[in-house]
Write a protein that holds these residues in place. Sequence first.
Motif, PDB file in Angstrom:
ATOM      1  N   ASN A  65      16.500  33.430   8.564  1.00  0.00           N
ATOM      2  CA  ASN A  65      15.065  33.350   8.796  1.00  0.00           C
ATOM      3  C   ASN A  65      14.329  34.542   8.205  1.00  0.00           C
ATOM      4  OD1 ASN A  65      15.236  30.925  10.282  1.00  0.00           O
ATOM      5  ND2 ASN A  65      16.133  32.150  11.949  1.00  0.00           N
ATOM      6  N   ILE A  66      13.079  34.303   7.940  1.00  0.00           N
ATOM      7  CA  ILE A  66      12.281  35.339   7.296  1.00  0.00           C
ATOM      8  C   ILE A  66      10.817  35.152   7.680  1.00  0.00           C
ATOM      9  CG2 ILE A  66      12.188  33.871   5.218  1.00  0.00           C
ATOM     10  CD1 ILE A  66      11.881  36.387   3.571  1.00  0.00           C
ATOM     11  N   CYS A  67      10.111  36.287   7.865  1.00  0.00           N
ATOM     12  CA  CYS A  67       8.688  36.189   8.133  1.00  0.00           C
ATOM     13  C   CYS A  67       7.974  37.276   7.333  1.00  0.00           C
ATOM     14  CB  CYS A  67       8.397  36.342   9.625  1.00  0.00           C
ATOM     15  SG  CYS A  67       8.714  38.001  10.240  1.00  0.00           S
ATOM     16  N   ASN A  68       6.678  37.357   7.467  1.00  0.00           N
ATOM     17  CA  ASN A  68       5.949  38.338   6.672  1.00  0.00           C
ATOM     18  C   ASN A  68       6.259  39.773   7.092  1.00  0.00           C
ATOM     19  OD1 ASN A  68       4.553  36.761   4.740  1.00  0.00           O
ATOM     20  ND2 ASN A  68       3.300  35.965   6.420  1.00  0.00           N
ATOM     21  N   LYS A  69       6.709  39.927   8.352  1.00  0.00           N
ATOM     22  CA  LYS A  69       7.075  41.282   8.784  1.00  0.00           C
ATOM     23  C   LYS A  69       8.343  41.736   8.081  1.00  0.00           C
ATOM     24  CE  LYS A  69       5.062  41.384  13.389  1.00  0.00           C
ATOM     25  NZ  LYS A  69       5.377  41.224  14.827  1.00  0.00           N
ATOM     26  N   CYS A  70       9.333  40.861   8.045  1.00  0.00           N
ATOM     27  CA  CYS A  70      10.570  41.353   7.419  1.00  0.00           C
ATOM     28  C   CYS A  70      10.474  41.372   5.898  1.00  0.00           C
ATOM     29  CB  CYS A  70      11.843  40.692   7.924  1.00  0.00           C
ATOM     30  SG  CYS A  70      11.866  38.958   8.243  1.00  0.00           S
ATOM     31  N   TRP A  71       9.527  40.657   5.347  1.00  0.00           N
ATOM     32  CA  TRP A  71       9.331  40.751   3.902  1.00  0.00           C
ATOM     33  C   TRP A  71       9.026  42.204   3.500  1.00  0.00           C
ATOM     34  CZ3 TRP A  71      10.603  38.333  -0.276  1.00  0.00           C
ATOM     35  CH2 TRP A  71      10.024  38.705  -1.483  1.00  0.00           C
TER      36      TRP A  71
HETATM   37 ZN   LIG Z   1      10.965  38.459  10.313  1.00  0.00          ZN
END
Ligand SMILES: [Zn+2]
Lengths: 359, 453
Positions: A65-71
């Motif tokens: 999973n990925i979101c703009n925070k971890c980007w």
């Molecule tokens: Zn994330």
Amino acid sequence: MPEIKVKEFDPELLPDMLPVYYKRLFPHKQFYRWLSYNNSLQHELVFDIDLTDYDDVRTCCSEANICNKCWKFMSVACKVIDVALRDDFGFEHILWVFSGRRGIHCWVSDKQARQLDTKGRGAIADYLQVSMSGGEGSTTKVALYDKQHHSIKRARSIIEPLFDEIIVEDQDAFGTTQGVEKLLKMIPDENCRKDLEQQLTSSMKDSRTVWSSFKGYFESLRVRSQLKPKLKYVVEEVQMAMLYPRLDINVSKATNHLLKSPFCIHPKTGKVCVPFNPNLVQKFDPINVPTISLLLDEINEFDGKRNEIAETPEDKSRIKDYKKTSMFKGITIFEEFLRKLEQSLKSQAITISDKKMDF
Amino acid sequence: MDFPKKSKIKVLKSPDEQSLDTLLPHNCLFYILPPMIDVSLKDFEDLAIERLKLLRILEQAGVKHPKILSDEWKEHVINELNIAGLKYFVRLLRGNGNTEQDMNARRRDYLSHFILRFAYCRSEDLRRWFIAREMELFRFKFSSLSSKEVKEYVELYEMGYRPISEDQKQEVRQELQSSVLHNIDGIDFYKVSFLAVLDLVRQRKCFLKNGFAYVSSMDFSIGVTLEDSLRFWREEFTKTIEPDKFDKSYAYGIRYNYGKEGSRTNWSPHSCMKVINTQGTSQDACGCPFKLWDASELRTRLVNYGINPVNVQDVISLATKGHFQIACSRYFELTHNTKLDEGISHPNGYFENSQILMENREPKSKTPQMSQQNQRRQHAMTQQQNFKRKLEARVKAEHDYDEELWKLSEQEEQRMAELKSKEKAQIEMELSQLESMDWDDDDDNVKELSDLM
Ligand SMILES: [Zn+2]
């Protein structure tokens, strides 16, 4: 990137969609240009950075999973590596590509980079590899000394201003007991660790307070000249350990590793591996990267509109299909990369023929 | 073997040798073109043996004084060369010169290098050993050049090293100073493609700008370029000379004893030696890790096992010089906080010694009040006392070290288990890849080409 509606992707439909994608959308012409710049066995210098290697420091998502925070981890990694490749090694033809799910790829295509042997690739990879990790479950560490190579100093100047936002705020890294434990583990001195453990775990504190107490603790030791030499850079070491790019250096060292090529479709997410501009990496939105389903809808929609306003058929055919979609920007970046690459090859060819004229 | 002075000059000075001299412009040679002259069988043998003696002396020096180019190391080499009657080599280690004696020394250096290169091109291990020693020799020679001689040298060999003016140096002063180990003031710097100094790049020991490394004349002595030159010749030789033919043509004279003598340790075929000589890749779970892993892999692992950076460098430099067993022994000493009287020569020996140490330590650590007494005992002990007792005493005195030690032994066990399961996983992975060409779950990254073909 313009706002795009996220469209559900169904991997089951991929076999039906791929032929259409490759027929109407895939940038074949540009691709041939890319492949034709050499006819011998050369291989770009490549880098692979994957968010799963950050699982011990990211709390917002895990695994695929990925979101703009971890980007933002990828954003920092891209900035640190990109500037090193350009300023230190003098490379110019660098293509950054979203890997389709949770990571980024970097292709260095300068002639010198393509001709590197394993030893050369290894040396560059080692030069860029700063953090030490024992693999899954262990704490990633960075050791800093008084003497810091200019590339380390530069990486620090990129990382340190972003640390509070990414680690302390977004990830809320020290807001949980586990987070505090991880932080304590990074202190290479048992007494200090115990001291701080008492301070930090006596009552529940938020991430920001923990981090400022951590910094305050070592600062007060420093002021009283009680800071052991090995703890001199402990704050900076934590920052680097958590944010310095975590490269899969084996990918860069060998010439027999393959990366997914740009504009491939990721089979699990349906997303296109789109190139992005490293200078604007912080603005890249990995969530809204176009999927193959969206793209196909986009061309249909576009064609529909065209028909409505009754354009002539030839007119319509002249517009390349990918230009009608949200993949447009990625292709423009790719074209620009190719244009510069071809230019440099031409100027090299001219230099060589000039030399021959001397005879 | 001692040569009467006259014969040296007579043997090596014919019309051919006149032109030979043009190939040898400097005491610090690059061995670029092989000799094209006739050498008598006797000279051939003698030169080979002299060179071998020289390389052995370098090896011994490295064992006694691990810091290459340190004063003790240099002194050791010079002394031993004098004792062995190889005074002409000593001359080459003292800067450049152009007297007849210098020329003669260069000729012997040049010929003997190529003769022994023949003998040592036959297997990867021999090549490795030979190149490691030759690098040491080159570094010694180069380090004794004055800064003026270095400048001449760089011009002579057209090495593509561009001198950096004082103004240019001042422009990047801060970055430069923080990127090299020594003080930059009053030292000449050269600009060179980063490809020429990969070992410095790898370790972040030079300032890099726009693809150029800024190196000083001190950095030069690392001698990376020699290795590259040798790498070329090594490939040339193995390409053109069939092993059979090589044996027939050259087997008469050169009796090198690599593997039988050459260091205080017994290097004759041992289990470790066998392991080292077995072909393997770093992905294999078998083979000697100190040979299979490259410097960076080794560094990562050693650091992760909790070895401090100075010692890590120590182990790595032994391994990269081809002293795999000594590197292994050093690692043992570090992880067990001990000194070995005899090096590790068999994997079983490693574990046996480790077991003995661990067993002896466990009960003692439970009674920390004994430590004072033990410390006194340790002082009383003499060097003659046996290996085991010495270790015991040391450990007793450092009871608080035990916790760390046990952690390390656990890590070691875990590592071995991981290696085993890795091997298993590798096989399973290969099988599954044969069955299916789909990208697997972790496919964001890579596939080996070989898997796809
Ligand atoms: Zn994330």
